[in-house]
Design a protein around this motif. Structure first.
Motif, short mmCIF file in Angstrom:
data_model
loop_
_atom_site.label_atom_id
_atom_site.label_comp_id
_atom_site.label_asym_id
_atom_site.label_seq_id
_atom_site.Cartn_x
_atom_site.Cartn_y
_atom_site.Cartn_z
N ARG A 12 0.82 -1.22 0.00
CA ARG A 12 0.00 0.00 0.00
C ARG A 12 0.85 1.26 0.00
N LYS A 13 1.92 1.25 0.80
CA LYS A 13 2.79 2.42 0.89
C LYS A 13 3.57 2.67 -0.40
N SER A 14 3.76 1.64 -1.20
CA SER A 14 4.54 1.79 -2.42
C SER A 14 3.67 2.01 -3.66
N MET A 15 2.36 2.06 -3.50
CA MET A 15 1.46 2.29 -4.63
C MET A 15 1.53 3.74 -5.08
N PRO A 16 1.78 3.99 -6.36
CA PRO A 16 1.85 5.36 -6.87
C PRO A 16 0.45 5.96 -7.01
N LEU A 17 0.08 6.81 -6.07
CA LEU A 17 -1.28 7.36 -6.05
C LEU A 17 -1.35 8.88 -6.12
N LEU A 18 -0.26 9.55 -5.75
CA LEU A 18 -0.32 10.99 -5.55
C LEU A 18 0.33 11.76 -6.70
N PRO A 19 -0.38 12.72 -7.27
CA PRO A 19 0.22 13.57 -8.30
C PRO A 19 1.17 14.58 -7.64
N ILE A 20 1.99 15.21 -8.43
CA ILE A 20 3.02 16.10 -7.91
C ILE A 20 2.41 17.29 -7.13
N GLY A 21 1.25 17.76 -7.53
CA GLY A 21 0.61 18.87 -6.82
C GLY A 21 0.31 18.52 -5.37
N THR A 22 -0.18 17.33 -5.14
CA THR A 22 -0.46 16.87 -3.78
C THR A 22 0.83 16.71 -2.99
N ILE A 34 11.60 18.80 -6.40
CA ILE A 34 11.25 17.39 -6.53
C ILE A 34 11.86 16.79 -7.79
N ARG A 35 11.76 17.53 -8.91
CA ARG A 35 12.37 17.06 -10.16
C ARG A 35 13.88 16.94 -10.02
N TYR A 36 14.49 17.87 -9.30
CA TYR A 36 15.94 17.85 -9.07
C TYR A 36 16.34 16.59 -8.30
N TYR A 37 15.59 16.24 -7.26
CA TYR A 37 15.90 15.04 -6.48
C TYR A 37 15.70 13.78 -7.33
N GLU A 38 14.74 13.84 -8.23
CA GLU A 38 14.53 12.72 -9.15
C GLU A 38 15.71 12.59 -10.11
N GLU A 39 16.19 13.71 -10.63
CA GLU A 39 17.35 13.70 -11.53
C GLU A 39 18.58 13.07 -10.86
N HIS A 40 18.69 13.26 -9.56
CA HIS A 40 19.83 12.73 -8.80
C HIS A 40 19.54 11.34 -8.21
N ASP A 41 18.47 10.70 -8.68
CA ASP A 41 18.10 9.34 -8.26
C ASP A 41 17.85 9.21 -6.76
N LEU A 42 17.42 10.26 -6.11
CA LEU A 42 17.06 10.17 -4.70
C LEU A 42 15.64 9.65 -4.53
N ILE A 43 14.81 9.88 -5.54
CA ILE A 43 13.46 9.31 -5.59
C ILE A 43 13.23 8.81 -7.01
N ARG A 44 12.31 7.89 -7.15
CA ARG A 44 11.97 7.34 -8.47
C ARG A 44 10.45 7.19 -8.58
N PRO A 45 9.76 8.30 -8.83
CA PRO A 45 8.30 8.20 -8.95
C PRO A 45 7.90 7.40 -10.18
N HIS A 46 6.73 6.81 -10.09
CA HIS A 46 6.17 6.06 -11.21
C HIS A 46 5.72 7.05 -12.28
N ARG A 47 5.79 6.65 -13.53
CA ARG A 47 5.31 7.49 -14.63
C ARG A 47 4.08 6.83 -15.26
N THR A 48 3.06 7.62 -15.51
CA THR A 48 1.87 7.12 -16.18
C THR A 48 2.15 7.03 -17.67
N GLU A 49 1.19 6.50 -18.41
CA GLU A 49 1.34 6.43 -19.87
C GLU A 49 1.50 7.82 -20.48
N GLY A 50 0.91 8.82 -19.84
CA GLY A 50 1.04 10.20 -20.29
C GLY A 50 2.28 10.89 -19.74
#
Length: 134
Positions: A12-22, A34-50
């Protein structure tokens, strides 16, 4: 907590449910941060088809931890090191648990041998012991 409940909770905790605004509202971070931390592989959010980022509760926890570490004076390289050390510790704990289970099986085997050598009935049925070795 049982292993099944722990697994269900972790799923449940690992389910990608929240958009970036939330996530921005929950963490008080900017989209750019947030995008900067993603670029540095500190987080890896799920990407939708869009290609929209979707975050899990674990991602939010990770972002809050990044924020706390930055406030304590660590830089990105330091934060990466902290996360690496945590990952290694978690892997070590998993190995330690496996070893302890092996140790328990070993002790059980020895007790069974002693019980059999004294011509006593073992306290566990063969089927119960057999399941431990599988």
């Amino acid at each position: 907590m049982s292993n099944q409940k722990k697994r269900t909770s972790e799923i449940r905790k690992s389910m990608p449910l929240l958009p970036i605004g939330t996530v921005i509202q929950l963490t008080d971070l900017t989209a750019r941060q947030i995008r900067y931390y993603e670029e540095h592989d500190l987080i890896r959010p799920h990407r939708t088809e869009g290609n929209q980022r979707m975050f899990s509760l674990n991602d939010v926890d990770q972002l809050l931890e990044i924020k706390d570490l930055l406030e304590q004076g660590l830089n990105i390289a330091g934060i990466k090191k902290v996360f690496e050390m945590k990952k290694e510790e978690n892997e070590h704990n998993k190995i330690g648990k496996e070893l302890s289970e092996d140790k328990i099986r070993s002790i059980l085997r020895e007790e069974m041998k002693i019980a059999q050598s004294r011509l006593q009935k073992p306290s566990l049925r063969y089927g119960d012991v057999n399941r431990l070795y599988q």
